[in-house]
Write a protein that holds these residues in place. Sequence first.
Motif, PDB file in Angstrom:
ATOM      1  N   ILE A   1       0.830  -1.208   0.000  1.00  0.00           N
ATOM      2  CA  ILE A   1       0.000   0.000   0.000  1.00  0.00           C
ATOM      3  C   ILE A   1       0.864   1.258   0.000  1.00  0.00           C
ATOM      4  O   ILE A   1       0.564   2.234  -0.697  1.00  0.00           O
ATOM      5  CB  ILE A   1      -0.965  -0.016   1.206  1.00  0.00           C
TER       6      ILE A   1
ATOM      7  N   THR B   1      -3.681   6.520   0.598  1.00  0.00           N
ATOM      8  CA  THR B   1      -3.050   5.202   0.531  1.00  0.00           C
ATOM      9  C   THR B   1      -1.693   5.219   1.215  1.00  0.00           C
ATOM     10  O   THR B   1      -1.355   4.301   1.970  1.00  0.00           O
ATOM     11  CB  THR B   1      -2.900   4.756  -0.928  1.00  0.00           C
ATOM     12  N   SER B   2      -0.924   6.261   0.965  1.00  0.00           N
ATOM     13  CA  SER B   2       0.386   6.385   1.611  1.00  0.00           C
ATOM     14  C   SER B   2       0.240   6.417   3.128  1.00  0.00           C
ATOM     15  O   SER B   2       0.979   5.742   3.859  1.00  0.00           O
ATOM     16  CB  SER B   2       1.107   7.641   1.131  1.00  0.00           C
TER      17      SER B   2
ATOM     18  N   ALA C   1      -6.194   9.770  -3.504  1.00  0.00           N
ATOM     19  CA  ALA C   1      -5.978   8.332  -3.323  1.00  0.00           C
ATOM     20  C   ALA C   1      -4.530   8.055  -2.957  1.00  0.00           C
ATOM     21  O   ALA C   1      -4.233   7.221  -2.091  1.00  0.00           O
ATOM     22  CB  ALA C   1      -6.353   7.581  -4.597  1.00  0.00           C
TER      23      ALA C   1
ATOM     24  N   GLY D   1      -0.879   2.951   4.478  1.00  0.00           N
ATOM     25  CA  GLY D   1       0.243   2.011   4.442  1.00  0.00           C
ATOM     26  C   GLY D   1       1.264   2.292   5.532  1.00  0.00           C
ATOM     27  O   GLY D   1       1.747   1.377   6.206  1.00  0.00           O
TER      28      GLY D   1
ATOM     29  N   SER E   1       2.210   1.582  -3.466  1.00  0.00           N
ATOM     30  CA  SER E   1       1.115   1.984  -4.354  1.00  0.00           C
ATOM     31  C   SER E   1       0.819   3.471  -4.218  1.00  0.00           C
ATOM     32  O   SER E   1       0.587   4.165  -5.215  1.00  0.00           O
ATOM     33  CB  SER E   1      -0.145   1.171  -4.034  1.00  0.00           C
ATOM     34  N   GLY E   2       0.832   3.965  -2.978  1.00  0.00           N
ATOM     35  CA  GLY E   2       0.600   5.391  -2.758  1.00  0.00           C
ATOM     36  C   GLY E   2       1.652   6.245  -3.428  1.00  0.00           C
ATOM     37  O   GLY E   2       1.341   7.284  -4.042  1.00  0.00           O
TER      38      GLY E   2
END
Length: 304
Positions: free
Chosen positions: A67, A112-113, A108, A116, A70-71
């Motif tokens: 995650i 997300t960051s 997002a 995570g 992904s961020g």
Amino acid sequence: MKNGQKTGMISGFSGFLINIKYLLKGKVLLANVLPVFTAYWLALYFSGEGFMDHIPLFLLTITGSTIVISGALMLNNWYEADLDRKMDRTRKRPTVTGAFSLGSVLWAGIMTSAIGMGMMLFTTFEAFIYSFLGWFFYVVLYTFWSKRKYTINTIIGSISGAFTPLIGWAVIAPATHIIPIALAYLLFIWQVPHTLAIAVKRLEDYTRAGVPMLPVVSGTGPTIRQMLIYTVALLPFPFLLLNSLGGIFFTVVIVMTIGWIILVASGLRTTELRGWAQANLRFSIIYLAIISLTMIILTSPILY
């Protein structure tokens, strides 16, 4: 439900997944998560711990690190949407096509960051610090600061990737062991010729977008010589781990490294640079995958 409606829904969901793949740069995401898993696995082995005894921790580590990465990738795509419009290889990204709005991608990426990072706090503080540093180098120092200005953007991006094995190992034990340090060295060195191969293959794209990659600024000749220097710099890696992982591992890595050096050096004579760059790009991915799988297999419970 009518057949046409059902087909439309499937097609829409399929398109959404494809856009997610482009947004998260599927291969890049996998190439960053694999070292996390590899180092985590090796840390268990060298700490005398069993994998099945730490399933919740494993799931938290892999999910949290994925995650975070992904961020970072979302924020990279958000910030580089203007560049991506000018490059053939990135025009399918949803930030370019409009499938996802820039605002939604930005939020997002931020959320997300944060999620995570929060998850990594529940592993170990050391693993959290490495996760943050990897994110910071990629998002702030690479994406926001250096990519549009300096050829050293490749080096800075490589530093970001070098934190991934430290994350996986630090979840189990302090990353002061020779193995996570050697893996960080591998990931840092590996990313430079890997990235420069992409830059040579997509030279027209980077030139059109005005990104100061090394072949754009200095030409393909100096780029190939830089790639050669970095692939030669991979030679110490198997020596660092000879005592820990033995002769089979050493042989596999030495043979593959010499093979990559020869492949890179062939670029000094070829006139088909695009094909040469593609061959190097493929080899670099295979190189990292085989090294990781060899380390995992040699420390598998089946073998001891």
